[in-house]
Design a protein around this motif. Sequence first.
Motif, PDB file in Angstrom:
ATOM      1  N   GLY A 122       0.823  -1.209   0.000  1.00 40.19           N
ATOM      2  CA  GLY A 122       0.000   0.000   0.000  1.00 40.19           C
ATOM      3  C   GLY A 122       0.853   1.254   0.000  1.00 40.19           C
ATOM      4  N   TYR A 123       2.144   1.090  -0.053  1.00 40.40           N
ATOM      5  CA  TYR A 123       3.050   2.244  -0.173  1.00 40.40           C
ATOM      6  C   TYR A 123       4.347   1.764  -0.811  1.00 40.40           C
ATOM      7  CZ  TYR A 123       5.151   0.256   4.061  1.00 40.40           C
ATOM      8  OH  TYR A 123       5.733  -0.589   4.970  1.00 40.40           O
ATOM      9  N   GLN A 124       5.043   2.707  -1.385  1.00 38.73           N
ATOM     10  CA  GLN A 124       6.343   2.432  -1.984  1.00 38.73           C
ATOM     11  C   GLN A 124       7.386   3.119  -1.118  1.00 38.73           C
ATOM     12  OE1 GLN A 124       6.911   4.577  -5.628  1.00 38.73           O
ATOM     13  NE2 GLN A 124       8.582   3.284  -6.335  1.00 38.73           N
ATOM     14  N   ILE A 125       8.482   2.441  -0.804  1.00 38.11           N
ATOM     15  CA  ILE A 125       9.562   3.107  -0.064  1.00 38.11           C
ATOM     16  C   ILE A 125      10.439   3.835  -1.080  1.00 38.11           C
ATOM     17  CG2 ILE A 125      11.488   2.851   1.527  1.00 38.11           C
ATOM     18  CD1 ILE A 125      10.243   0.312   2.578  1.00 38.11           C
ATOM     19  N   SER A 126      10.517   5.149  -0.890  1.00 32.34           N
ATOM     20  CA  SER A 126      11.230   5.996  -1.831  1.00 32.34           C
ATOM     21  C   SER A 126      12.018   7.022  -1.021  1.00 32.34           C
ATOM     22  CB  SER A 126      10.211   6.677  -2.755  1.00 32.34           C
ATOM     23  OG  SER A 126      10.855   7.476  -3.709  1.00 32.34           O
ATOM     24  N   GLN A 127      12.587   7.993  -1.692  1.00 34.29           N
ATOM     25  CA  GLN A 127      13.179   9.122  -0.978  1.00 34.29           C
ATOM     26  C   GLN A 127      12.404  10.355  -1.413  1.00 34.29           C
ATOM     27  OE1 GLN A 127      17.561   8.510  -1.808  1.00 34.29           O
ATOM     28  NE2 GLN A 127      17.597   8.367   0.431  1.00 34.29           N
ATOM     29  N   TYR A 128      12.307  11.313  -0.539  1.00 33.48           N
ATOM     30  CA  TYR A 128      11.427  12.434  -0.849  1.00 33.48           C
ATOM     31  C   TYR A 128      12.115  13.774  -0.598  1.00 33.48           C
ATOM     32  CZ  TYR A 128       7.131  15.258  -0.811  1.00 33.48           C
ATOM     33  OH  TYR A 128       6.189  16.201  -1.062  1.00 33.48           O
ATOM     34  N   ASP A 129      11.954  14.325   0.599  1.00 32.20           N
ATOM     35  CA  ASP A 129      12.450  15.688   0.815  1.00 32.20           C
ATOM     36  C   ASP A 129      13.942  15.734   1.158  1.00 32.20           C
ATOM     37  OD1 ASP A 129      11.904  14.359   3.141  1.00 32.20           O
ATOM     38  OD2 ASP A 129      11.027  16.067   4.192  1.00 32.20           O
ATOM     39  N   GLU A 130      14.503  14.604   1.616  1.00 33.30           N
ATOM     40  CA  GLU A 130      15.945  14.598   1.874  1.00 33.30           C
ATOM     41  C   GLU A 130      16.584  13.390   1.189  1.00 33.30           C
ATOM     42  OE1 GLU A 130      17.534  16.045   5.601  1.00 33.30           O
ATOM     43  OE2 GLU A 130      15.486  16.254   6.346  1.00 33.30           O
ATOM     44  N   PRO A 131      16.738  13.464  -0.137  1.00 27.41           N
ATOM     45  CA  PRO A 131      17.264  12.333  -0.908  1.00 27.41           C
ATOM     46  C   PRO A 131      18.787  12.218  -0.786  1.00 27.41           C
ATOM     47  CG  PRO A 131      16.846  14.157  -2.361  1.00 27.41           C
ATOM     48  CD  PRO A 131      16.448  14.617  -0.984  1.00 27.41           C
ATOM     49  N   LEU A 132      19.297  11.162  -1.350  1.00 20.93           N
ATOM     50  CA  LEU A 132      20.728  10.875  -1.296  1.00 20.93           C
ATOM     51  C   LEU A 132      21.571  11.978  -1.942  1.00 20.93           C
ATOM     52  CD1 LEU A 132      22.879   8.634  -0.697  1.00 20.93           C
ATOM     53  CD2 LEU A 132      22.525   7.856  -3.040  1.00 20.93           C
ATOM     54  N   ALA A 133      21.100  12.506  -3.065  1.00 20.90           N
ATOM     55  CA  ALA A 133      21.920  13.462  -3.812  1.00 20.90           C
ATOM     56  C   ALA A 133      21.053  14.604  -4.299  1.00 20.90           C
ATOM     57  CB  ALA A 133      22.579  12.773  -5.004  1.00 20.90           C
ATOM     58  N   SER A 134      21.675  15.754  -4.540  1.00 22.81           N
ATOM     59  CA  SER A 134      20.920  16.834  -5.169  1.00 22.81           C
ATOM     60  C   SER A 134      21.789  17.581  -6.174  1.00 22.81           C
ATOM     61  CB  SER A 134      20.349  17.788  -4.113  1.00 22.81           C
ATOM     62  OG  SER A 134      21.316  18.102  -3.158  1.00 22.81           O
ATOM     63  N   GLY A 135      21.128  18.093  -7.178  1.00 20.20           N
ATOM     64  CA  GLY A 135      21.811  18.824  -8.237  1.00 20.20           C
ATOM     65  C   GLY A 135      22.637  17.877  -9.093  1.00 20.20           C
ATOM     66  N   GLY A 136      23.160  18.409 -10.179  1.00 26.75           N
ATOM     67  CA  GLY A 136      24.001  17.592 -11.035  1.00 26.75           C
ATOM     68  C   GLY A 136      23.881  18.030 -12.476  1.00 26.75           C
ATOM     69  N   ARG A 137      24.747  17.459 -13.295  1.00 31.40           N
ATOM     70  CA  ARG A 137      24.798  17.895 -14.681  1.00 31.40           C
ATOM     71  C   ARG A 137      25.288  16.745 -15.537  1.00 31.40           C
ATOM     72  NH1 ARG A 137      29.070  22.340 -16.381  1.00 31.40           N
ATOM     73  NH2 ARG A 137      30.142  20.482 -17.110  1.00 31.40           N
ATOM     74  N   PHE A 138      24.553  16.497 -16.585  1.00 30.00           N
ATOM     75  CA  PHE A 138      24.938  15.441 -17.513  1.00 30.00           C
ATOM     76  C   PHE A 138      25.452  16.093 -18.784  1.00 30.00           C
ATOM     77  CE2 PHE A 138      24.452  12.026 -20.490  1.00 30.00           C
ATOM     78  CZ  PHE A 138      24.614  10.872 -19.754  1.00 30.00           C
ATOM     79  N   ASP A 139      26.710  15.860 -19.093  1.00 36.41           N
ATOM     80  CA  ASP A 139      27.292  16.470 -20.297  1.00 36.41           C
ATOM     81  C   ASP A 139      26.966  15.615 -21.502  1.00 36.41           C
ATOM     82  OD1 ASP A 139      28.365  18.551 -18.860  1.00 36.41           O
ATOM     83  OD2 ASP A 139      30.224  17.465 -18.447  1.00 36.41           O
ATOM     84  N   LEU A 140      26.144  16.182 -22.374  1.00 38.07           N
ATOM     85  CA  LEU A 140      25.673  15.421 -23.532  1.00 38.07           C
ATOM     86  C   LEU A 140      26.361  15.931 -24.793  1.00 38.07           C
ATOM     87  CD1 LEU A 140      23.586  13.346 -24.587  1.00 38.07           C
ATOM     88  CD2 LEU A 140      22.038  15.271 -24.960  1.00 38.07           C
ATOM     89  N   PRO A 141      27.284  15.139 -25.370  1.00 41.54           N
ATOM     90  CA  PRO A 141      27.931  15.570 -26.610  1.00 41.54           C
ATOM     91  C   PRO A 141      26.930  15.502 -27.760  1.00 41.54           C
ATOM     92  CG  PRO A 141      28.813  13.444 -25.880  1.00 41.54           C
ATOM     93  CD  PRO A 141      27.689  13.794 -24.949  1.00 41.54           C
ATOM     94  N   LEU A 142      26.868  16.553 -28.556  1.00 42.61           N
ATOM     95  CA  LEU A 142      25.934  16.586 -29.682  1.00 42.61           C
ATOM     96  C   LEU A 142      26.706  16.330 -30.973  1.00 42.61           C
ATOM     97  CD1 LEU A 142      23.788  19.634 -28.560  1.00 42.61           C
ATOM     98  CD2 LEU A 142      23.270  17.201 -28.313  1.00 42.61           C
ATOM     99  N   PRO A 143      25.987  15.869 -32.011  1.00 44.12           N
ATOM    100  CA  PRO A 143      26.678  15.517 -33.259  1.00 44.12           C
ATOM    101  C   PRO A 143      27.484  16.674 -33.854  1.00 44.12           C
ATOM    102  CG  PRO A 143      24.430  14.709 -33.279  1.00 44.12           C
ATOM    103  CD  PRO A 143      24.565  15.554 -32.050  1.00 44.12           C
ATOM    104  N   ASP A 144      27.106  17.921 -33.572  1.00 44.18           N
ATOM    105  CA  ASP A 144      27.854  19.037 -34.151  1.00 44.18           C
ATOM    106  C   ASP A 144      29.136  19.353 -33.359  1.00 44.18           C
ATOM    107  OD1 ASP A 144      27.030  20.275 -31.866  1.00 44.18           O
ATOM    108  OD2 ASP A 144      25.831  21.837 -32.833  1.00 44.18           O
ATOM    109  N   GLY A 145      29.442  18.512 -32.357  1.00 38.67           N
ATOM    110  CA  GLY A 145      30.694  18.704 -31.624  1.00 38.67           C
ATOM    111  C   GLY A 145      30.541  19.519 -30.355  1.00 38.67           C
ATOM    112  N   THR A 146      29.387  20.157 -30.167  1.00 36.83           N
ATOM    113  CA  THR A 146      29.185  20.913 -28.934  1.00 36.83           C
ATOM    114  C   THR A 146      28.683  19.964 -27.836  1.00 36.83           C
ATOM    115  OG1 THR A 146      26.902  21.441 -29.522  1.00 36.83           O
ATOM    116  CG2 THR A 146      28.596  23.024 -30.187  1.00 36.83           C
ATOM    117  N   VAL A 147      28.641  20.487 -26.623  1.00 39.88           N
ATOM    118  CA  VAL A 147      28.181  19.689 -25.494  1.00 39.88           C
ATOM    119  C   VAL A 147      27.007  20.408 -24.846  1.00 39.88           C
ATOM    120  CG1 VAL A 147      28.791  18.805 -23.210  1.00 39.88           C
ATOM    121  CG2 VAL A 147      30.449  18.663 -25.071  1.00 39.88           C
ATOM    122  N   ARG A 148      25.899  19.702 -24.682  1.00 44.19           N
ATOM    123  CA  ARG A 148      24.740  20.274 -24.007  1.00 44.19           C
ATOM    124  C   ARG A 148      24.797  19.888 -22.534  1.00 44.19           C
ATOM    125  NH1 ARG A 148      19.875  21.327 -26.196  1.00 44.19           N
ATOM    126  NH2 ARG A 148      21.128  22.737 -27.412  1.00 44.19           N
TER     127      ARG A 148
END
Length: 482
Positions: A92-118
């Motif tokens: 009747g419930y799922q164990i998850s993390q909510y207001d104080e999770p393990l990690a916060s913030g972050g950035r995924f560097d995505l290389p695009l075909p034109d050579g730039t990084v998003r």
Amino acid sequence: MPDYEAVIGLETHIQLNTHSKIFCACKADSWGDPPNTNICPVCTGLPGVLPVLNRAAVEKAVRLAAAVGAEAIHDVSYFARKNYFYPDLPKGYQISQYDEPLASGGRFDLPLPDGTVRNVSIWKLHLEEDAGKTVHQGNRRLIDFNRCGVPLIEMVTGPDLRSADEAAQYLIRLRQLLRWLGTSEADMERGQLRCDGNVSLRPAGSTLLNPKTEIKNVNSIENLRAAIEAEINRQRRELDAGGRIEAWTLEWDEDVGTLRKMRSKETEADYRYFREPDLLPLVLDPAWRAAILAGLPELPLARRARFAEQYAIPAYDAEILTEERSLSDYFEQTVAARGGLPKAVSNWMMNDVLRLLRERGLSAGGLRLTPADLASIIEMVEKRQITTNTGKELLEQVQDSGRRPSDIVAAQGLAQVSDESELQALARAVMEESGDQVAAYRAGKATLIGWFVGQVMRRSGGKADPQKTRAVLEEMLNRGGG
Ligand SMILES: [Zn+2]
């Protein structure tokens, strides 16, 4: 007609490849197992049981958080109960993390075909347990609890992607990273990597965020691309006709290739979150944190850049060789064993080793052909002890037999024929059988030399040294000519 820009964010659920589930000792990966065979009182939520957190799941989540540059990986985080009723959620419930999770913030560097990084921002990264699975069979609903308690990471991006292709690229790179880190097998068709997409449009250059629709239940990268493309087009038509976009939840029907409205999205359900009273706070003490982070490997994009720089190989080679971690390790080990010559090693890997891997359905880590074997084959070819063709055949023979290349060469007499008198004997035999061609060559048809080399090669069983063969033939043909 205004020019629109797509605004896309992705929500992924990543199944961690731990041996056991997140709060009990049941086997985590039930792929192919009969329903309800990997379950126990904990993951089926019987009264009186207590969950115990799986350390390996925490370690994999911390590694992923570090790899996506989390602004903070918290010393203390908490689990919460997310309450809702659904047949495949026995507690009747799922164990998850909510207001104080393990990690916060972050950035995924995505290389695009034109050579730039998003730079794709990461808004959310937390641990949770999976629910079971409901299977519809005619009028019946069958419940499989095997998936209950399987460890997941929920990872949500900001609305930073701008096209269906970028969304697909993000999943490809995320899958690469997850496998690279050993976090997840990330096979979408097995549900180990699941993705929902949020899509809205806005006038190009604007920064406002319009109501978005959510696409659910896509089970491959190609389907995600197609579904987002279709939704962008639908929204554009709607806006051009003066309509407005409502916050629907859509489902991709892969058989027909269309989106179907599942429901109008209501305001977020009240899940009545509260701290999970049966679990202690998750405390990541400094020693544990340091030990986990010490195991963090060089990441794919960093390794790609280093390969191009350190080994002076083309960007294309560096990209292919770092698609998979064991392949990139294999390349470096072979270069070390060969004592340099990275471009030659790269060529052998890109052409022949990759073909071998594809044909055998293997990854580089599963090859019997070791980096030392490959280095030895390359060296024998370069020293002209064997022909290139023999080298290519040796790759397969070593893989099949597990024997060392030099042993196979000695045992099967594969050494290249470069002895002059042997080559002359072969050439003589060919010339005696080919009076017409000899006459034509001597009458000035010099291009026939290639044909003669081919005949000698064939007669030698592919072992004749092609360059020396050519020299011997030219000498003998020209000697008798006029
Ligand atoms: Zn269990």
